[in-house]
Every structure is written in structure tokens, then in C-alpha cells.
Write a protein that holds these residues in place. Structure first.
Motif, PDB file in Angstrom:
ATOM      1  N   MET A   8       0.746  -1.395  -0.003  1.00 34.81           N
ATOM      2  CA  MET A   8       0.047  -0.088  -0.044  1.00 34.81           C
ATOM      3  C   MET A   8       0.864   1.141  -0.025  1.00 34.81           C
ATOM      4  N   THR A   9       0.343   2.469  -0.466  1.00 35.21           N
ATOM      5  CA  THR A   9       1.085   3.590  -0.504  1.00 35.21           C
ATOM      6  C   THR A   9       0.095   4.578   0.380  1.00 35.21           C
ATOM      7  N   ILE A  10       0.547   5.853   0.763  1.00 35.34           N
ATOM      8  CA  ILE A  10      -0.359   6.656   1.512  1.00 35.34           C
ATOM      9  C   ILE A  10      -1.508   7.149   0.742  1.00 35.34           C
ATOM     10  N   TRP A  11      -1.535   7.049  -0.674  1.00 32.97           N
ATOM     11  CA  TRP A  11      -2.550   7.594  -1.505  1.00 32.97           C
ATOM     12  C   TRP A  11      -3.617   6.449  -1.206  1.00 32.97           C
ATOM     13  N   ASP A  12      -3.425   5.178  -0.960  1.00 29.39           N
ATOM     14  CA  ASP A  12      -4.795   4.326  -0.761  1.00 29.39           C
ATOM     15  C   ASP A  12      -5.619   4.698   0.192  1.00 29.39           C
ATOM     16  N   ASP A  13      -4.800   5.190   1.363  1.00 33.80           N
ATOM     17  CA  ASP A  13      -5.919   5.453   2.475  1.00 33.80           C
ATOM     18  C   ASP A  13      -6.889   6.773   1.949  1.00 33.80           C
ATOM     19  N   ARG A  14      -6.188   7.742   1.430  1.00 37.66           N
ATOM     20  CA  ARG A  14      -6.984   8.875   0.988  1.00 37.66           C
ATOM     21  C   ARG A  14      -7.971   8.365  -0.052  1.00 37.66           C
ATOM     22  N   ILE A  15      -7.722   7.592  -1.068  1.00 35.10           N
ATOM     23  CA  ILE A  15      -8.572   6.812  -1.882  1.00 35.10           C
ATOM     24  C   ILE A  15      -9.900   6.360  -1.334  1.00 35.10           C
ATOM     25  N   GLU A  34      -9.308  17.268  -4.103  1.00 31.44           N
ATOM     26  CA  GLU A  34      -8.271  18.221  -3.478  1.00 31.44           C
ATOM     27  C   GLU A  34      -7.374  17.540  -2.660  1.00 31.44           C
ATOM     28  N   GLY A  35      -7.662  16.594  -1.785  1.00 32.98           N
ATOM     29  CA  GLY A  35      -6.812  15.662  -1.120  1.00 32.98           C
ATOM     30  C   GLY A  35      -5.973  14.565  -1.733  1.00 32.98           C
ATOM     31  N   LEU A  36      -6.097  14.502  -3.094  1.00 31.48           N
ATOM     32  CA  LEU A  36      -5.313  13.670  -3.947  1.00 31.48           C
ATOM     33  C   LEU A  36      -4.699  14.495  -4.813  1.00 31.48           C
ATOM     34  N   ARG A  37      -3.401  14.633  -4.635  1.00 28.67           N
ATOM     35  CA  ARG A  37      -2.626  15.201  -5.699  1.00 28.67           C
ATOM     36  C   ARG A  37      -1.526  14.203  -6.619  1.00 28.67           C
ATOM     37  N   ILE A  38      -2.391  13.231  -7.178  1.00 27.50           N
ATOM     38  CA  ILE A  38      -1.704  12.394  -8.042  1.00 27.50           C
ATOM     39  C   ILE A  38      -2.555  12.021  -9.298  1.00 27.50           C
ATOM     40  N   SER A  39      -1.784  11.752 -10.356  1.00 27.31           N
ATOM     41  CA  SER A  39      -2.304  11.663 -11.621  1.00 27.31           C
ATOM     42  C   SER A  39      -3.495  10.776 -11.704  1.00 27.31           C
ATOM     43  N   HIS A  40      -4.312  11.076 -12.812  1.00 27.76           N
ATOM     44  CA  HIS A  40      -5.316  10.001 -13.055  1.00 27.76           C
ATOM     45  C   HIS A  40      -4.726   8.608 -13.522  1.00 27.76           C
ATOM     46  N   SER A  41      -3.592   8.534 -13.854  1.00 33.10           N
ATOM     47  CA  SER A  41      -3.258   6.795 -14.223  1.00 33.10           C
ATOM     48  C   SER A  41      -2.759   6.444 -12.944  1.00 33.10           C
ATOM     49  N   SER A  42      -2.173   7.352 -12.026  1.00 34.11           N
ATOM     50  CA  SER A  42      -1.938   6.774 -10.548  1.00 34.11           C
ATOM     51  C   SER A  42      -2.954   6.316  -9.697  1.00 34.11           C
ATOM     52  N   VAL A  43      -4.003   7.240  -9.936  1.00 35.22           N
ATOM     53  CA  VAL A  43      -5.235   6.737  -9.078  1.00 35.22           C
ATOM     54  C   VAL A  43      -5.866   5.498  -9.757  1.00 35.22           C
ATOM     55  N   SER A  44      -5.736   5.543 -10.904  1.00 39.14           N
ATOM     56  CA  SER A  44      -6.211   4.132 -11.754  1.00 39.14           C
ATOM     57  C   SER A  44      -5.732   2.805 -11.315  1.00 39.14           C
ATOM     58  N   ARG A  45      -4.338   2.984 -11.223  1.00 40.92           N
ATOM     59  CA  ARG A  45      -3.652   2.036 -10.761  1.00 40.92           C
ATOM     60  C   ARG A  45      -3.563   1.595  -9.519  1.00 40.92           C
ATOM     61  N   ARG A  46      -3.891   2.615  -8.464  1.00 40.08           N
ATOM     62  CA  ARG A  46      -4.077   2.317  -6.924  1.00 40.08           C
ATOM     63  C   ARG A  46      -5.492   1.684  -6.872  1.00 40.08           C
ATOM     64  N   THR A  65     -16.034   1.295  -5.809  1.00 44.67           N
ATOM     65  CA  THR A  65     -17.098   1.393  -4.531  1.00 44.67           C
ATOM     66  C   THR A  65     -16.155   0.765  -3.493  1.00 44.67           C
ATOM     67  N   ILE A  66     -16.279   0.922  -2.226  1.00 48.22           N
ATOM     68  CA  ILE A  66     -15.494   0.468  -1.084  1.00 48.22           C
ATOM     69  C   ILE A  66     -16.281  -0.725  -0.607  1.00 48.22           C
ATOM     70  N   THR A  67     -15.583  -1.912  -0.207  1.00 43.94           N
ATOM     71  CA  THR A  67     -16.046  -3.187   0.238  1.00 43.94           C
ATOM     72  C   THR A  67     -16.097  -3.092   1.533  1.00 43.94           C
ATOM     73  N   ASP A  68     -16.570  -4.367   2.440  1.00 44.31           N
ATOM     74  CA  ASP A  68     -16.734  -4.428   3.873  1.00 44.31           C
ATOM     75  C   ASP A  68     -15.178  -4.617   4.287  1.00 44.31           C
ATOM     76  N   ARG A  69     -14.270  -5.185   3.571  1.00 45.09           N
ATOM     77  CA  ARG A  69     -12.889  -5.146   3.948  1.00 45.09           C
ATOM     78  C   ARG A  69     -12.304  -3.762   3.844  1.00 45.09           C
ATOM     79  N   GLY A  70     -12.653  -2.778   2.827  1.00 42.66           N
ATOM     80  CA  GLY A  70     -12.150  -1.529   2.899  1.00 42.66           C
ATOM     81  C   GLY A  70     -12.785  -0.789   3.990  1.00 42.66           C
TER      82      GLY A  70
END
Length: 103
Positions: A8-15, A34-46, A65-70
Motif C-alpha cells: 500500500m501507499t499513502i494515497w490508498d488511504d486517501r482514496i 483536492e486531497g489527492l494530488r496524484i495523476s489520473h493514471s496513478s489513481v487508476s493503478r491504485r 466502490t468500497i467493500t466491507d474489507r475496505g
């Protein structure tokens, strides 16, 4: 404290936090948050990585969408590294720490 996975990366928590707060969102909208300052491709990958590990569910067309695990991960009730629930009360799908240690 959240039990994140080594993958995981710090961006995963924000997503995960954003999707939990605002509901299912397409990658393009997530990348504009606003809280995510990464590119579209990075968000897609995460998002794909989070889905591979069961924390998000893809709904199609780049919408997740978020799951029960998320939810459990954000609530500090899921260990993303070992992929086990920490609460042991059986209220969510998947193994718990007590179940995996008995094996």
C-alpha cells in the motif's frame, strides 16, 4: 492504528476515505479531489491494486466502490498485509486472526 499492507501507499488511504465519504466514484473524479494530488493514471493503478486485495470493487467504466474489507480497514478492524479481520466477531466476511491462528 490501521494495519496497512506493504503493497500500500499513502494515497490508498486517501482514496478509500474519499470513496467511503462520497460514495462510488470514477477514477477521473477521484483524480480531481483536492486531497489527492496524484495523476489520473496513478489513481487508476491504485484503485486496481485496492480491488485486487478486496478493499474496492470495480463497478465498470472506471467506477469503484468500497467493500466491507475496505470499511473494516479504515475502522482499524482489518489487517491488509495478512488479509484477516481483527475483530473476531464474525460480523464481516473473511477469516479473522483467531481463525487463521487455529489452522
Amino acid at each position: 492504528m490501521r494495519q496497512s499492507g506493504t503493497w500500500m501507499t499513502i494515497w490508498d488511504d486517501r482514496i478509500l476515505e474519499t470513496i467511503r465519504k462520497e460514495g462510488a466514484k470514477p477514477v477521473g473524479e477521484l483524480a480531481e479531489e483536492e486531497g489527492l494530488r496524484i495523476s489520473h493514471s496513478s489513481v487508476s493503478r491504485r484503485c486496481k491494486k485496492l480491488a485486487e486485495h478486496g478493499l474496492l470493487t470495480p463497478l465498470g467504466n472506471g467506477v469503484y466502490t468500497i467493500t466491507d474489507r475496505g470499511e473494516a480497514y479504515l475502522d482499524e478492524e482489518y489487517d491488509a498485509e495478512n488479509e484477516v479481520f481483527l475483530n473476531g466477531n464474525g460480523s464481516r466476511d473473511g477469516p479473522t486472526v483467531s481463525e487463521t491462528s487455529e489452522s
